[in-house]
Design an enzyme around this catalytic site. Structure first.
Site, PDB file in Angstrom:
ATOM      1  N   HIS A 190      25.683  32.211  18.246  1.00  0.00           N
ATOM      2  CA  HIS A 190      25.209  33.418  17.554  1.00  0.00           C
ATOM      3  C   HIS A 190      24.310  34.243  18.492  1.00  0.00           C
ATOM      4  O   HIS A 190      24.479  35.455  18.633  1.00  0.00           O
ATOM      5  CB  HIS A 190      24.454  32.977  16.298  1.00  0.00           C
ATOM      6  CG  HIS A 190      23.757  34.061  15.535  1.00  0.00           C
ATOM      7  ND1 HIS A 190      24.220  34.536  14.323  1.00  0.00           N
ATOM      8  CD2 HIS A 190      22.613  34.760  15.786  1.00  0.00           C
ATOM      9  CE1 HIS A 190      23.393  35.478  13.872  1.00  0.00           C
ATOM     10  NE2 HIS A 190      22.409  35.632  14.737  1.00  0.00           N
ATOM     11  N   GLU A 191      23.364  33.590  19.133  1.00  0.00           N
ATOM     12  CA  GLU A 191      22.439  34.320  20.016  1.00  0.00           C
ATOM     13  C   GLU A 191      23.167  34.891  21.225  1.00  0.00           C
ATOM     14  O   GLU A 191      22.863  35.995  21.669  1.00  0.00           O
ATOM     15  CB  GLU A 191      21.286  33.418  20.464  1.00  0.00           C
ATOM     16  CG  GLU A 191      20.351  32.975  19.347  1.00  0.00           C
ATOM     17  CD  GLU A 191      19.787  34.129  18.511  1.00  0.00           C
ATOM     18  OE1 GLU A 191      19.634  35.248  19.032  1.00  0.00           O
ATOM     19  OE2 GLU A 191      19.510  33.898  17.319  1.00  0.00           O
ATOM     20  N   HIS A 238      24.601  38.078  20.325  1.00  0.00           N
ATOM     21  CA  HIS A 238      23.631  39.182  20.464  1.00  0.00           C
ATOM     22  C   HIS A 238      23.493  39.602  21.929  1.00  0.00           C
ATOM     23  O   HIS A 238      23.415  40.788  22.246  1.00  0.00           O
ATOM     24  CB  HIS A 238      22.246  38.760  19.952  1.00  0.00           C
ATOM     25  CG  HIS A 238      22.125  38.686  18.459  1.00  0.00           C
ATOM     26  ND1 HIS A 238      22.595  39.661  17.616  1.00  0.00           N
ATOM     27  CD2 HIS A 238      21.534  37.747  17.646  1.00  0.00           C
ATOM     28  CE1 HIS A 238      22.319  39.338  16.361  1.00  0.00           C
ATOM     29  NE2 HIS A 238      21.691  38.174  16.346  1.00  0.00           N
TER      30      HIS A 238
HETATM   31 ZN   LIG Z   1      20.900  37.023  14.807  1.00  0.00          ZN
END
Ligand SMILES: [Zn+2]
Length: 252
Positions: A153-154, A157
């Site tokens: 997830h990171e 980003h």
């Molecule tokens: Zn996030």
């Protein structure tokens, strides 16, 4: 955010021949801060994370693992590392290599008891504040394979993806067409269904890596395309055919 998105879409009006034929290549480098007891991440565990990233982001990506930092960073005073702290900046400044080609994954004891356990810079922050580039995760998320989806997830980003619930039900949502819009984060791992999906959707994206559930396992093609588009503008070196910053990784 508006200027960021304008720059991405403007750039792409110029690139009508956009393709994802050549992969995104990058070097993954771990910096694990530890206190001599906790936070030491074995090379086997680091390799597992890189393998999980390669699997999650598809064959359009080449994740080279640079493993130079075998001792980690013994730094008991900075082992407790909180978001946007002076300590975070210090650790990053001390250890960073070229953030245009390296994905740094920093780990430490990051849990502040409330909100942040993992975080990332965005590609559009690279120019103004290169030192802060990278992903920071709680060391326990590297130790526990079941938490890898938070690391993925990171990294999403870091590549320029935002949450599937970004902007709620208001356009342009998460700037990706093929993710279902929903009004707010979803936690845990509920069964597939409508949940908080916006009226025009048939389901909420329970399995999407850019949601907050515990059963995230999917990026959509639209998200992968956005990563390539963002890279063209903000991380162009990742799209170069063969970037090799010495010391190069050994041939596979
Ligand atoms: Zn996030």
């Amino acid at each position: 955010m508006k200027i960021v998105e304008e720059r991405i879409s403007q750039h792409f009006q110029l690139y009508t021949n956009f393709s994802m034929n050549s992969p995104i290549r990058l070097y993954v480098r771990f910096v694990f801060v530890h206190d001599g007891m906790n936070g030491i991440i074995s090379s086997d565990k680091r390799r597992r994370v890189v393998n999980a990233l390669a699997k999650a982001f598809s064959s359009r990506f080449v994740f080279n693992h640079i493993d130079l930092n075998d001792q980690g960073l013994y730094c008991p005073d900075y082992f407790r590392l909180l978001k946007d702290s002076e300590e975070e900046r210090y650790i990053k400044a001390k250890t960073q290599r070229d953030p245009n080609v390296y994905l740094h994954i920093y780990s430490a004891d990051t849990f502040d008891g409330a909100k942040y356990r993992n975080w990332s810079s965005f590609p559009w922050g690279l120019e103004d504040d290169p030192v802060m580039d990278g992903v920071v995760v709680d060391y326990r998320n590297i130790e526990n394979e079941e938490s890898y989806h938070w690391i993925i997830h990171e990294v999403g980003h870091w590549f320029g993806l935002v949450h599937t619930f970004e902007n709620g039900c208001n356009p342009p949502g998460d700037y990706v067409d093929d993710t279902e819009a929903h009004s707010d984060e979803i936690r845990g791992c509920p069964p597939e269904g409508i949940h908080n999906a916006c009226p025009e959707e048939k389901r909420a994206p329970i399995n999407n890596y850019m949601n907050y559930t515990d059963c995230k396992d999917t990026f959509t093609l639209g998200q992968i395309e956005r990563i390539f588009r963002v890279a063209k503008v903000y991380r162009p070196k990742l799209l170069e055919p063969e970037v090799c910053i010495p010391p190069c990784p050994p041939p596979m």
